[in-house]
Write an enzyme that holds these catalytic residues in place. Structure first.
Site, PDB file in Angstrom:
ATOM      1  N   GLY A  12      26.569  38.933  34.347  1.00 24.98           N
ATOM      2  CA  GLY A  12      26.510  38.058  35.511  1.00 24.98           C
ATOM      3  C   GLY A  12      25.280  38.236  36.376  1.00 24.98           C
ATOM      4  O   GLY A  12      24.143  38.355  35.895  1.00 24.98           O
ATOM      5  N   ARG A  34      30.436  50.085  31.327  1.00 23.97           N
ATOM      6  CA  ARG A  34      30.434  49.909  29.872  1.00 23.97           C
ATOM      7  C   ARG A  34      29.162  50.508  29.271  1.00 23.97           C
ATOM      8  O   ARG A  34      28.103  49.886  29.275  1.00 23.97           O
ATOM      9  CB  ARG A  34      30.566  48.436  29.530  1.00 23.97           C
ATOM     10  CG  ARG A  34      31.898  47.829  29.979  1.00 23.97           C
ATOM     11  CD  ARG A  34      31.989  46.356  29.643  1.00 23.97           C
ATOM     12  NE  ARG A  34      31.098  45.539  30.458  1.00 23.97           N
ATOM     13  CZ  ARG A  34      30.933  44.226  30.293  1.00 23.97           C
ATOM     14  NH1 ARG A  34      31.567  43.604  29.318  1.00 23.97           N
ATOM     15  NH2 ARG A  34      30.119  43.542  31.087  1.00 23.97           N
ATOM     16  N   TYR A 150      41.108  39.540  48.532  1.00 25.74           N
ATOM     17  CA  TYR A 150      39.721  39.372  48.092  1.00 25.74           C
ATOM     18  C   TYR A 150      38.850  38.922  49.257  1.00 25.74           C
ATOM     19  O   TYR A 150      37.762  39.469  49.485  1.00 25.74           O
ATOM     20  CB  TYR A 150      39.632  38.366  46.948  1.00 25.74           C
ATOM     21  CG  TYR A 150      38.205  38.066  46.555  1.00 25.74           C
ATOM     22  CD1 TYR A 150      37.445  39.022  45.885  1.00 25.74           C
ATOM     23  CD2 TYR A 150      37.610  36.854  46.875  1.00 25.74           C
ATOM     24  CE1 TYR A 150      36.127  38.765  45.542  1.00 25.74           C
ATOM     25  CE2 TYR A 150      36.296  36.589  46.531  1.00 25.74           C
ATOM     26  CZ  TYR A 150      35.554  37.545  45.868  1.00 25.74           C
ATOM     27  OH  TYR A 150      34.242  37.303  45.542  1.00 25.74           O
ATOM     28  N   LYS A 154      35.568  40.940  51.026  1.00 26.85           N
ATOM     29  CA  LYS A 154      34.221  40.403  51.172  1.00 26.85           C
ATOM     30  C   LYS A 154      33.828  40.253  52.645  1.00 26.85           C
ATOM     31  O   LYS A 154      32.641  40.371  52.990  1.00 26.85           O
ATOM     32  CB  LYS A 154      34.102  39.069  50.430  1.00 26.85           C
ATOM     33  CG  LYS A 154      34.102  39.242  48.908  1.00 26.85           C
ATOM     34  CD  LYS A 154      32.979  40.167  48.445  1.00 26.85           C
ATOM     35  CE  LYS A 154      32.845  40.231  46.951  1.00 26.85           C
ATOM     36  NZ  LYS A 154      31.714  41.103  46.523  1.00 26.85           N
ATOM     37  N   PRO A 180      27.282  34.178  47.873  1.00 26.90           N
ATOM     38  CA  PRO A 180      27.254  33.096  46.887  1.00 26.90           C
ATOM     39  C   PRO A 180      28.547  32.284  46.914  1.00 26.90           C
ATOM     40  O   PRO A 180      29.636  32.813  47.180  1.00 26.90           O
ATOM     41  CB  PRO A 180      27.126  33.836  45.549  1.00 26.90           C
ATOM     42  CG  PRO A 180      26.797  35.264  45.898  1.00 26.90           C
ATOM     43  CD  PRO A 180      27.401  35.490  47.242  1.00 26.90           C
ATOM     44  N   LEU A 182      30.434  29.284  44.268  1.00 25.08           N
ATOM     45  CA  LEU A 182      30.899  29.372  42.883  1.00 25.08           C
ATOM     46  C   LEU A 182      29.733  29.629  41.926  1.00 25.08           C
ATOM     47  O   LEU A 182      28.807  28.830  41.821  1.00 25.08           O
ATOM     48  CB  LEU A 182      31.610  28.078  42.500  1.00 25.08           C
ATOM     49  CG  LEU A 182      33.028  27.926  43.067  1.00 25.08           C
ATOM     50  CD1 LEU A 182      33.455  26.468  43.047  1.00 25.08           C
ATOM     51  CD2 LEU A 182      34.016  28.788  42.304  1.00 25.08           C
ATOM     52  N   VAL A 183      29.801  30.768  41.241  1.00 23.49           N
ATOM     53  CA  VAL A 183      28.787  31.157  40.259  1.00 23.49           C
ATOM     54  C   VAL A 183      29.484  31.301  38.910  1.00 23.49           C
ATOM     55  O   VAL A 183      30.530  31.949  38.812  1.00 23.49           O
ATOM     56  CB  VAL A 183      28.104  32.489  40.630  1.00 23.49           C
ATOM     57  CG1 VAL A 183      26.976  32.792  39.647  1.00 23.49           C
ATOM     58  CG2 VAL A 183      27.583  32.455  42.053  1.00 23.49           C
TER      59      VAL A 183
END
Length: 250
Positions: A12, A34, A150, A154, A180, A182-183
């Site tokens: 992302g 990861r 959420y 933020k 931001p 909607l990404v």
């Protein structure tokens, strides 16, 4: 050569920012959970710049502290911190909410940002220079039903950014808070716990922002002239008027 560190660098916005800043001449410290993906990105970017990776889950203080303690001396002077890692889990009303989801969001979006920042800020203060970019969300501007925790997490990022600016400006450290809209990333896939059909539906019928759009904004902010400080930046796709309203099929 300046050194930038990015959390959540495996996908992302984080990955797009790492790719762009590498092209802009930054050395990169890439952070993520990861290991295999981190190594793939390191291999990709090493042809462009120097890359170091740190594998940790920022929700756990001991992992954060151990990771930063392991940095070689030659990598400890960090010029730019991009606090990008975060998560959204679930889309239920508070009465039906999963408390594990709440913990994941508060621990990752708020406490994790604080843990990482605490490891980086002292060095910036010693050098009287640096730039911190915190990735918030338009969800901080307008709370919406079924996303209360959420949104609260933020909103906390906004408040922390304000506090950082109050405490760090005198040390020559800039703080930028980016919200931001909607990404198109794995964000919805995580929120809907791997339900790809439901996640993909979020982005159908309109052109969402792309990770590269936010990376461009981050690059602009950190490469602005020394006398220019971008404190807050809200970015919507052109069809989104506020957090809850998207005009599809325009």
């Amino acid at each position: 050569m300046k050194t930038a560190i990015i959390t959540g660098a495996t996908s992302g916005i984080g990955k797009a920012t790492a790719e762009l800043l590498s092209q802009k001449g930054f050395r990169m410290i890439l952070c993520g959970r990861r290991t295999e993906v981190l190594e793939q990105i390191k291999t990709q970017l090493s042809s462009v710049t120097e890359v170091y990776t740190l594998n940790f889950d920022q929700r756990h203080l001991h992992e954060v502290e151990n990771a930063f303690s392991s940095l070689p001396d030659s990598w400890k002077n960090i010029d730019v911190l991009v606090n990008n890692a975060g998560n959204a889990h679930g889309l239920e009303p508070l009465s039906d909410g999963n408390t594990e989801d709440w913990d994941a969001m508060i621990d990752g979006n708020v406490k994790g940002l604080l843990y990482v920042s605490k490891c980086v800020i002292p060095g910036m203060k010693e050098r009287n220079s640096g730039h911190i970019v915190n990735i918030s969300s338009v969800a901080a501007r307008q709370t919406y039903a079924n996303g209360v925790v959420y949104c609260a997490s933020k909103k906390a990022v906004d408040v922390i950014s304000d506090g950082m600016r109050l405490e760090l400006t005198e040390f020559g450290i800039k703080v930028t808070n980016i919200q931001p809209g909607l990404v198109e990333t794995d964000f919805s896939k995580v929120r809907f716990k791997g339900d790809e059909e439901r996640a993909n539906a979020v982005y159908q019928g309109y052109k969402a922002l792309q990770p590269e759009d936010i990376a461009d904004a981050i690059s602009y902010c950190i490469n602005a002239p020394k006398h220019v400080a971008i404190s807050d930046l809200t970015i919507y796709p052109s069809v989104q008027s506020e957090p809850r309203t998207v005009y599809k099929n325009l």
